[in-house]
Scaffold this motif. Structure first.
Motif, short mmCIF file in Angstrom:
data_model
loop_
_atom_site.label_atom_id
_atom_site.label_comp_id
_atom_site.label_asym_id
_atom_site.label_seq_id
_atom_site.Cartn_x
_atom_site.Cartn_y
_atom_site.Cartn_z
N ASP A 167 3.25 54.52 14.02
CA ASP A 167 2.92 53.72 11.99
C ASP A 167 3.38 54.81 11.22
O ASP A 167 2.66 54.28 10.48
N ILE A 214 4.17 54.12 8.22
CA ILE A 214 3.98 54.40 6.60
C ILE A 214 3.44 52.39 7.31
O ILE A 214 4.65 51.64 7.71
N ASP A 215 2.23 52.43 6.82
CA ASP A 215 1.76 50.73 7.69
C ASP A 215 1.42 50.59 5.52
O ASP A 215 0.95 50.62 5.11
N ASP A 226 9.07 54.52 4.00
CA ASP A 226 8.56 54.32 5.44
C ASP A 226 9.80 55.33 5.60
O ASP A 226 9.36 55.70 7.14
N GLU A 262 7.89 53.33 14.93
CA GLU A 262 8.32 51.39 14.39
C GLU A 262 9.62 51.85 13.83
O GLU A 262 10.05 50.83 13.72
N GLU A 263 10.03 52.41 12.81
CA GLU A 263 11.23 53.24 12.01
C GLU A 263 12.13 53.02 13.31
O GLU A 263 13.52 53.56 12.58
MN MN Z 1 5.04 50.64 8.84
#
Ligand code: MN
Ligand code: AHG
Ligand code: MN
Ligand code: MN
Length: 342
Positions: free
Chosen positions: A119, A121-122, A75, A98-99
């Motif tokens: 995002d 890494i989803d 992530d 997201e991070e």
């Molecule tokens: Mn993610």
């Protein structure tokens, strides 16, 4: 193989973007350059994901993000790769990830015209099991009044509905890396990464969702928390009055479940429920970009109150929503069940 079977007229993502740009006579080329940086980030993330177990990149980073997820090492790496690629493009003014709790601003490029949401890494809970994960992205164009040196650009510049997106898509890191991209008002096109050339090749032109398909994709482990109408809906798929029961397919990476739904048809759902009253999936970098892909492929995408997902305005950059998306006739069944219980 006969000479005639070799396709020498290959459409790479770069060629596709060049051809797309001709549709916008006054285009500056900035969007095309931004997409080149995007595709580099996908190639780079794919590289690390495929080696994770070999270079000690599996497992937890030991930190968590603002939406409460434990961050995997990938992530964080994926996030760093994406931020560097966007900064390096010189065409991205602000970035939501997201991070990252806060909006990222690239003040070194005050004239950059794009805002990107991502995002990195989803589906990262699946990483250590080697299950497909992906990267989801959305691209907004900044309004004129927010462009230029000295202009203060804050998170409110991104609190817009999905209908304001100029482009969105995702890359799924599966058996091969599959990139899906759509422009506002345009079609949906899929590309496959040819590793030996390092090129995304057009393999799925003009993707269209089947109008119906008896496949449903939801985490049934949340059934205890669902509204009554929601349980009734899924029950009606499993114990139909007429016809065969639906097939269940749930991978747990939205990108993988969405990509299968885009290709095969069916319904993907992450309902808002009593445990997650606003739902789990984030509006800006999961719900809205996916909703645009599905609408442009002839599907539908609604929230837990059956409102069009593309019209939902996030209250903050990590705001969440319930989501039902997929084949038109399958989403219509959800709407019909919801209305029956109103
Ligand atoms: Mn993610
Ligand atoms: P992310 O890994 O980016 O935090 O997203 C995970 C999301 C989405 O990919 C998936 O559909 C959903 O979480 C799965 O949630 P459950 O494990 O609760 O089913
Ligand atoms: Mn997460
Ligand atoms: Mn996600």
């Amino acid at each position: 193989v006969g000479q005639e079977n070799i396709n020498t007229d290959i459409v790479t993502l770069s060629r596709f973007l060049t051809e797309e740009q001709t549709k916008y006579p006054d285009a500056s080329g900035d969007f095309t350059l931004l997409c080149h940086a995007l595709q580099f980030s996908f190639k780079s993330i794919a590289y690390y994901i495929r080696r994770a177990s070999l270079i000690n990149l599996t497992g937890l980073a030991g930190s968590s993000n603002i939406t409460g997820d434990d961050q995997k090492k990938l992530d964080v790496i994926g996030n760093d790769i994406f931020i560097s690629a966007m900064r390096g493009s010189g065409k991205c003014r602000i970035l939501v990830s997201e991070e990252e709790e806060e909006l990222i601003k690239f003040d070194e490029y005050p004239d950059a015209r794009y805002a990107v949401v991502c995002d990195p890494i989803d589906g990262s809970s699946n990483l250590d099991a080697g299950v497909s994960v992906g990267t989801i992205f959305g691209i907004f164009q900044l309004p004129e009044e927010l462009m230029g040196a000295g202009k203060e650009v804050g998170p409110e510049a991104l609190l817009h509905p999905g209908t304001s997106l100029v482009a969105s898509g995702f890359t799924m890191y599966g058996a091969s890396a599959q990139l899906v991209i759509t422009m506002r008002g345009g079609g949906v096109n899929g590309f496959t990464l040819e590793n030996s050339l390092g090129e995304f090749i057009l393999t799925h032109p003009n993707m269209r969702l089947p109008e119906s398909r008896a496949i449903y994709s939801v985490n049934e482990g949340n059934s205890m928390y669902w509204d009554e109408w929601c349980n009734q809906y899924f029950h009606s798929l499993k114990f139909p009055e007429d016809g065969k029961p639906y097939s269940a397919r749930y991978i747990g990476s939205m990108v993988a479940d969405a990509y299968r739904t885009l290709l095969y048809g069916g319904i993907f759902a992450y309902p808002a429920d009593s445990k997650s009253p606003k739902g789990k999936l984030r509006i800006l970098y999961e719900c809205a970009p996916m909703a645009m892909v599905f609408e442009n492929a002839g599907g539908l995408a609604v929230n837990s109150r059956m409102e069009r997902l593309m019209d939902v305005v996030p209250e903050h950059i990590h705001d969440k929503s319930g989501v039902f998306l997929g084949s038109k006739n399958e989403v219509q069944k959800v709407i019909d069940m919801y209305n029956k219980h109103k």
